[in-house]
Design an enzyme around this catalytic site. Sequence first.
Site, short mmCIF file in Angstrom:
data_model
loop_
_atom_site.label_atom_id
_atom_site.label_comp_id
_atom_site.label_asym_id
_atom_site.label_seq_id
_atom_site.Cartn_x
_atom_site.Cartn_y
_atom_site.Cartn_z
N GLY A 1 110.62 4.02 79.01
CA GLY A 1 109.60 4.58 78.11
C GLY A 1 109.15 3.54 77.10
N LYS A 2 110.14 2.87 76.49
CA LYS A 2 109.82 1.80 75.52
C LYS A 2 109.07 0.67 76.20
CE LYS A 2 113.94 1.68 72.60
NZ LYS A 2 115.06 0.78 72.24
N LYS B 1 99.26 8.41 70.84
CA LYS B 1 100.57 8.09 70.25
C LYS B 1 100.54 6.66 69.70
CE LYS B 1 105.52 7.53 71.06
NZ LYS B 1 106.64 7.43 72.00
N ARG C 1 106.60 2.43 66.69
CA ARG C 1 106.68 1.20 67.51
C ARG C 1 105.38 0.40 67.36
NH1 ARG C 1 108.58 3.65 71.20
NH2 ARG C 1 110.68 3.06 70.62
N ASN D 1 115.08 0.60 78.54
CA ASN D 1 114.49 1.94 78.41
C ASN D 1 113.04 1.87 78.93
OD1 ASN D 1 112.86 4.02 77.22
ND2 ASN D 1 114.48 4.43 75.74
N GLY E 1 112.18 10.52 75.38
CA GLY E 1 113.15 10.81 74.31
C GLY E 1 112.81 12.09 73.55
N TYR E 2 112.74 11.98 72.22
CA TYR E 2 112.53 13.13 71.34
C TYR E 2 111.04 13.46 71.12
CZ TYR E 2 117.47 12.31 70.15
OH TYR E 2 118.84 12.13 70.20
N ASP F 1 114.99 -1.63 68.44
CA ASP F 1 116.00 -0.59 68.19
C ASP F 1 115.31 0.50 67.40
OD1 ASP F 1 118.84 -0.05 68.85
OD2 ASP F 1 118.82 0.52 66.74
#
Length: 205
Positions: free
Chosen positions: A19-20, A185, A191, A17, A163-164, A76
């Site tokens: 973004g992660k 953020k 995270r 992912n 994502g959200y 996760d």
Amino acid sequence: MTRLLQRGERLVVATHNMGKLREIDVLVAPHGMSVASAGDLGLPEPEETGVTFEENAVLKAVAAATVSGLPALADDSGLAVDALGGAPGVYSARWAGPEKDFAAAMRSVEEKLQALGATAVEQRRAYFVAVLALAFPDGSVDLFRGEVHGHLVYPPRGPNGFGYDPMFVPEGHDETFGEMTAERKRTLSHRARAFAKFAAARLPT
Ligand code: ITT
């Protein structure tokens, strides 16, 4: 055996992912590790068969450490909505379908909240969870969990994050994660909170 990672040591970030990966790269950078992503190493994406964040984080980290022979960090994560009994939870990525359509996933969440008549902030409470698993090639694993609580807005707001993020407003703030800068953020996120525990336990300062 779990141990401290060394400055300059190679660490695999076991995610596909982007973004992660962007967020984790920035968090790791000050600690002097050399980071390779699962994509860089051509590692396969394991099937996430767990029913908890912890199980899925472990299976992704162990798979990457075993195949690469390097320590591997997996994340996760997901969004848990109180009024939906914690859904989408571990299935947060799956709600976006194979096309990874998060506009559709956010619409699904909103439709379910509307069906319950959840219009007040108190009825729209939700939290993000991130579980980081650090696995070593010998099979040993450490887990670190972070959460951020807030509420959901609709329509989604802001172009940032992934994502959200555009529907999540963290407690004590007015902006969604999608409206905040990446730096802001990072001061609040699930995270970053999980990462701070990992850094304190396993990374050189
Ligand atoms: P990897 O397993 O390869 O890491 P993935 O996207 O499949 O990537 P997950 O199974 O952990 O990852 O799914 C988590 C989903 O939850 C992710 O796709 C996002 O949609 C959502 N999510 C997690 N952290 C988020 C964040 O910081 N902001 C917005 N959405 C987030």
